[in-house]
Design a protein around this motif. Structure first.
Motif, mmCIF file in Angstrom:
data_model
loop_
_atom_site.group_PDB
_atom_site.id
_atom_site.type_symbol
_atom_site.label_atom_id
_atom_site.label_comp_id
_atom_site.label_asym_id
_atom_site.label_seq_id
_atom_site.Cartn_x
_atom_site.Cartn_y
_atom_site.Cartn_z
ATOM 1 N N TYR A 97 6.499 18.541 -4.594
ATOM 2 C CA TYR A 97 7.077 19.350 -5.670
ATOM 3 C C TYR A 97 6.063 19.713 -6.752
ATOM 4 O O TYR A 97 6.396 20.460 -7.673
ATOM 5 N N SER A 144 5.605 23.267 -8.012
ATOM 6 C CA SER A 144 6.831 24.023 -8.287
ATOM 7 C C SER A 144 6.671 24.953 -9.478
ATOM 8 O O SER A 144 7.244 26.040 -9.523
ATOM 9 N N SER A 164 6.718 26.186 -13.625
ATOM 10 C CA SER A 164 7.769 26.286 -14.638
ATOM 11 C C SER A 164 8.977 27.063 -14.128
ATOM 12 O O SER A 164 10.094 26.874 -14.606
ATOM 13 N N GLU A 165 8.762 27.945 -13.142
ATOM 14 C CA GLU A 165 9.871 28.727 -12.609
ATOM 15 C C GLU A 165 10.635 27.956 -11.538
ATOM 16 O O GLU A 165 11.808 28.195 -11.313
ATOM 17 N N GLY A 166 9.947 27.044 -10.892
ATOM 18 C CA GLY A 166 10.596 26.215 -9.894
ATOM 19 C C GLY A 166 10.693 26.869 -8.527
ATOM 20 O O GLY A 166 10.688 28.090 -8.394
ATOM 21 N N LYS A 167 10.752 26.032 -7.506
ATOM 22 C CA LYS A 167 10.968 26.474 -6.134
ATOM 23 C C LYS A 167 12.235 25.798 -5.604
ATOM 24 O O LYS A 167 12.632 24.749 -6.092
ATOM 25 N N PHE A 218 10.467 15.659 -12.593
ATOM 26 C CA PHE A 218 11.048 16.953 -12.237
ATOM 27 C C PHE A 218 12.513 17.050 -12.668
ATOM 28 O O PHE A 218 13.155 16.037 -12.937
ATOM 29 N N ARG A 222 16.873 23.987 -7.119
ATOM 30 C CA ARG A 222 15.623 24.415 -7.707
ATOM 31 C C ARG A 222 14.946 23.241 -8.396
ATOM 32 O O ARG A 222 15.555 22.578 -9.231
ATOM 33 N N THR A 267 11.891 22.003 -10.790
ATOM 34 C CA THR A 267 10.891 22.418 -11.776
ATOM 35 C C THR A 267 10.254 21.199 -12.407
ATOM 36 O O THR A 267 10.862 20.131 -12.493
ATOM 37 N N ARG A 268 9.036 21.345 -12.852
ATOM 38 C CA ARG A 268 8.348 20.243 -13.528
ATOM 39 C C ARG A 268 8.894 20.116 -14.929
ATOM 40 O O ARG A 268 9.116 21.100 -15.638
ATOM 41 N N ARG A 269 9.110 18.878 -15.349
ATOM 42 C CA ARG A 269 9.610 18.638 -16.712
ATOM 43 C C ARG A 269 8.497 18.887 -17.725
ATOM 44 O O ARG A 269 7.324 18.643 -17.453
#
Length: 464
Positions: free
Chosen positions: A136, A139, A141-144, A433, A460, A462-464
């Motif tokens: 992950y 990923s 800021s927008e996320g996958k 995440f 989705r 995303t990184r925290r």
């Protein structure tokens, strides 16, 4: 004044209000047994009914459950339908063996799963989770979007392979999660021939292709056993002192047969991680739909990790994380049914004096799925409310109204292992995440041995 958010009620079948026809029962059992249960199963303490001329007692009352699973457990064996489904897969593994065979297996594997021994796995659980979640890292800021149902199966398999088998399971592909799903889809469902009590040699249409998948799993087990035996014979000191070695050392006239060892290894490889995987995926889904609960969990996780506490202590230091996982197991019990059959006539009397007669041969269904959502025992039973399981509230929950790991002599031997693994995994994932639902995240619970999200769980990350 802050408003308390409305409780989130995750998807689940609405109880039936009209008894289904025999044809509807067959269709529903084939499609999804969780959709079969009617309003009485969620409101009455017990129900005496018939399925295809077979007398069946559906039990929800905690006192009666205790009687069947603990107080008079010796009078109850595995039900015939359950064995028709599971024995072709697991044969004499711990989940399906009975009598002396079960006692030998339970005694053999017990040392690995004592709470003290299970705590020794914490470091490996942490390292395996940290390694897995690196997928992950990009990923952004927008996320996958990832299918979390598959990811949790892969993660818990990695943990199981490392802790119990020292990373030496001889897998044949990198798609183990797909292999497990194929096995459960083809072999883990009730077939109409099971309902009609047809002999085991009568073909089951729903299991076409299943034996091929099962043969693949048994091939993995045999190769794993052979490689370890070879290592033990060449140099015993080079063989890890793990679950696999322990079982192989139990082989012999006074211990386990090689066939029983194979069955138990298959049981743990095929099913030992599956239940935890499903519960983890449902937890992440429920938490994603309750931002205030997620924030509380994140704050708790961040504080504990910043303190430098060892992972073996996280289960006690993260009550909110544990509570969320336990509440997810309440709503989506990994094992949604416990099936027994009465050997001899029995009876039970409730504290109010009501008498329940349990004739010999009757099927007894204890359904964590309905029990955990029962109107008599839970406030807002369909709502995700982890606070039920916080230390200050646990005393309100009867031991026998919450059965994610069963109860009695056949209680899940890996309960402590699973709870510790789950808290460590959630802590690592949620520290780094955030997992959010998408427009495509529309899970529907389906019973295929375990309670699975039909169509997966796209989320989705995303990184925290």
């Amino acid at each position: 004044m802050d408003m308390i958010p409305e409780a989130f009620c995750p998807p689940a079948p609405i109880p039936r209000t009209v008894p289904p026809s025999r044809l509807t029962i067959i269709r529903t059992i084939l499609r999804n047994p969780l959709e079969l249960w009617g309003e009485p199963s969620y409101t009455l303490p017990w129900i005496m009914t018939r399925f295809f001329r077979e007398r069946t007692l559906i039990v929800n009352d905690p006192g009666l459950i205790k009687h069947v699973l603990v107080d008079n457990a010796s009078n109850y064996c595995m039900s015939e339908i359950r064995q028709l489904v599971l024995r072709p897969i697991l044969r004499d593994g711990l989940l399906t063996a009975e009598g002396q065979v079960w006692k030998r297996s339970r005694k053999a594997v017990a040392p690995v799963f004592t709470p003290r021994h299970a705590q020794g796995f914490a470091g490996q659980m942490l390292s395996q989770t940290e390694a897995y979640v690196r997928k992950y890292e990009n990923s952004g800021s927008e996320g996958k979007v990832f299918d979390i149902a598959i990811d949790m199966t892969e993660l818990t398999f990695a943990v199981l392979a490392e802790t119990l088998f020292s990373g030496e399971i001889v897998t044949e592909s990198g798609h183990f999660a797909d292999d497990v799903n194929q096995l459960l889809h083809r072999m883990g469902r009730v077939d109409p021939m099971d309902l009609l009590r047809a002999p085991a040699w009568v073909p089951r249409v729903t299991r076409i292709g299943g034996p091929k998948v099962l043969d693949k799993f048994r091939g993995i087990v045999r190769k794993t056993m052979d490689r370890r035996l070879d290592k033990m014979h060449r140099d015993r000191a080079s063989a890890p002192d793990d679950f696999l070695t322990l079982l192989l050392e139990k082989a012999g006239p006074d211990g386990l047969t090689m066939e029983e060892i194979e069955d138990n290894i298959l049981t743990f490889i095929g099913a030992g991680h599956e239940t935890t995987a499903r519960a983890l995926a449902w937890t992440l889904y429920c938490v994603a739909n309750t931002p205030h609960i997620r924030e509380t969990m994140e704050a708790e996780i961040d504080q504990v990790l910043a303190s430098g506490a060892e992972p073996v202590a996280w289960l006690d230091l993260m009550p909110n994380v544990r509570a969320a996982f336990e509440e997810a197991m309440r709503l989506y019990p990994p094992a949604p049914s416990i099936n027994r059959a009465s050997i001899a006539d029995d009876e039970w009397t409730s504290p109010s004096g009501e008498r329940v007669e349990i004739p010999a041969g009757i099927t007894v269904l204890i359904m964590p799925w309905t029990l955990h959502r029962h109107a008599l025992y839970w406030d807002k039973p369909r709502a995700f409310m982890p606070e039920r399981f916080l230390p200050e509230n646990r005393g309100k929950i009867n031991r026998f109204q919450y059965l994610p790991f069963g109860a009695g002599p056949r209680v899940c031997i890996g309960a402590t292992f699973a709870l510790q693994e789950a808290v460590i995994a959630l802590a690592v994932m949620m520290h780094r995440f955030r997992y959010d639902v998408t427009d495509e995240t529309n899970p529907w619970p389906v019973q295929k041995l375990t309670t699975q999200p039909q169509g997966g769980l796209p989320m989705r990350v995303t990184r925290r």
